[in-house]
Design a protein around this motif. Structure first.
Motif, PDB file in Angstrom:
ATOM      1  N   UNK A  65       0.820  -1.214   0.000  1.00 17.27           N
ATOM      2  CA  UNK A  65       0.000   0.000   0.000  1.00 17.27           C
ATOM      3  C   UNK A  65       0.853   1.262   0.000  1.00 17.27           C
ATOM      4  N   UNK A  66       2.010   1.216   0.616  1.00 14.08           N
ATOM      5  CA  UNK A  66       2.926   2.355   0.557  1.00 14.08           C
ATOM      6  C   UNK A  66       3.376   2.596  -0.880  1.00 14.08           C
ATOM      7  N   UNK A  67       3.664   1.517  -1.602  1.00 12.12           N
ATOM      8  CA  UNK A  67       4.004   1.642  -3.026  1.00 12.12           C
ATOM      9  C   UNK A  67       2.858   2.223  -3.829  1.00 12.12           C
ATOM     10  N   UNK A  68       1.643   1.852  -3.486  1.00  8.50           N
ATOM     11  CA  UNK A  68       0.469   2.402  -4.164  1.00  8.50           C
ATOM     12  C   UNK A  68       0.345   3.902  -3.916  1.00  8.50           C
ATOM     13  N   UNK A  69       0.584   4.326  -2.695  1.00  8.92           N
ATOM     14  CA  UNK A  69       0.497   5.750  -2.375  1.00  8.92           C
ATOM     15  C   UNK A  69       1.593   6.536  -3.100  1.00  8.92           C
ATOM     16  N   UNK A  70       2.798   5.985  -3.150  1.00  9.64           N
ATOM     17  CA  UNK A  70       3.873   6.644  -3.898  1.00  9.64           C
ATOM     18  C   UNK A  70       3.495   6.754  -5.366  1.00  9.64           C
ATOM     19  N   UNK A  71       2.937   5.706  -5.901  1.00 10.19           N
ATOM     20  CA  UNK A  71       2.508   5.703  -7.300  1.00 10.19           C
ATOM     21  C   UNK A  71       1.375   6.706  -7.530  1.00 10.19           C
ATOM     22  N   UNK A  72       0.538   6.894  -6.542  1.00  4.95           N
ATOM     23  CA  UNK A  72      -0.556   7.852  -6.638  1.00  4.95           C
ATOM     24  C   UNK A  72      -0.027   9.279  -6.759  1.00  4.95           C
ATOM     25  N   UNK A  73       1.061   9.572  -6.072  1.00  8.16           N
ATOM     26  CA  UNK A  73       1.641  10.912  -6.139  1.00  8.16           C
ATOM     27  C   UNK A  73       2.341  11.189  -7.466  1.00  8.16           C
ATOM     28  N   UNK A  74       2.555  10.164  -8.265  1.00  7.35           N
ATOM     29  CA  UNK A  74       3.200  10.351  -9.562  1.00  7.35           C
ATOM     30  C   UNK A  74       2.212  10.685 -10.678  1.00  7.35           C
ATOM     31  N   UNK A  75       0.927  10.763 -10.341  1.00  4.79           N
ATOM     32  CA  UNK A  75      -0.083  11.125 -11.342  1.00  4.79           C
ATOM     33  C   UNK A  75       0.066  12.608 -11.660  1.00  4.79           C
ATOM     34  N   UNK A  76       0.203  12.908 -12.955  1.00  5.20           N
ATOM     35  CA  UNK A  76       0.387  14.299 -13.384  1.00  5.20           C
ATOM     36  C   UNK A  76      -0.911  14.953 -13.831  1.00  5.20           C
ATOM     37  N   UNK A  78      -5.287  14.215 -15.394  1.00  3.63           N
ATOM     38  CA  UNK A  78      -6.465  13.336 -15.354  1.00  3.63           C
ATOM     39  C   UNK A  78      -6.344  12.165 -16.318  1.00  3.63           C
ATOM     40  N   UNK A  79      -5.545  12.317 -17.368  1.00  6.65           N
ATOM     41  CA  UNK A  79      -5.372  11.211 -18.323  1.00  6.65           C
ATOM     42  C   UNK A  79      -4.621  10.027 -17.717  1.00  6.65           C
ATOM     43  N   UNK A  80      -3.891  10.270 -16.641  1.00  9.05           N
ATOM     44  CA  UNK A  80      -3.122   9.202 -16.010  1.00  9.05           C
ATOM     45  C   UNK A  80      -3.962   8.336 -15.075  1.00  9.05           C
ATOM     46  N   UNK A  81      -5.137   8.785 -14.714  1.00  6.66           N
ATOM     47  CA  UNK A  81      -5.949   8.056 -13.731  1.00  6.66           C
ATOM     48  C   UNK A  81      -6.406   6.688 -14.240  1.00  6.66           C
TER      49      UNK A  81
END
Length: 129
Positions: A65-76, A78-81
């Motif tokens: 889940x920590x990896x998921x949160x880090x990955x969430x912060x890499x969204x630039x 709306x197309x990345x969602x």
């Protein structure tokens, strides 16, 4: 008591395999706390191995889940969602399956240790006679 701990570890493995991370974390922490604070009439080595199994499941899922949160912060944008959601489903479930595999091998190790201890207990009284 031993059967109950094996059933709890099997439930942990199953919830990990299904990708139910928060439930697996809860079961892992609960199993660890049970082994830690409840007096179990088992060999110390078995209790130690069960504690390691439960805490490993909880920590590995927390790291996921920590990896998921880090990955969430890499969204630039709306197309990345959509790409984030699809990659999360694939990545999360693949890693949960790997965690379940590791926990399965740890449970097998606990079982084999229990068998060795059982064999040593049955062999030692015959050596005294």
């Amino acid at each position: 008591m031993l059967l109950g701990l094996f059933i709890l570890s099997a439930i942990l493995i199953k919830t990990s395999l299904l990708g139910l991370g928060w439930i697996s974390i809860g079961i892992g922490v609960g199993g660890y706390l049970f082994c830690r604070f409840y007096h179990i009439n088992l060999a110390d080595l078995l209790v130690k191995k069960f504690r390691r199994l439960f805490i490993s499941g909880a920590i590995l899922h927390l790291l996921l889940y920590l990896g998921l949160i880090v990955k969430l912060f890499l969204i630039d944008s709306l197309e990345d969602i959509p790409a984030f959601l699809i990659s999360h489903l694939v990545f999360h479930h693949a890693l949960c399956a790997l965690i379940a595999a590791a926990l399965t091998f740890m449970a097998i190790g606990v079982y084999l240790t229990q068998q060795k201890l059982k064999l040593a207990d049955t062999a030692s009284p015959s050596l005294l006679n």
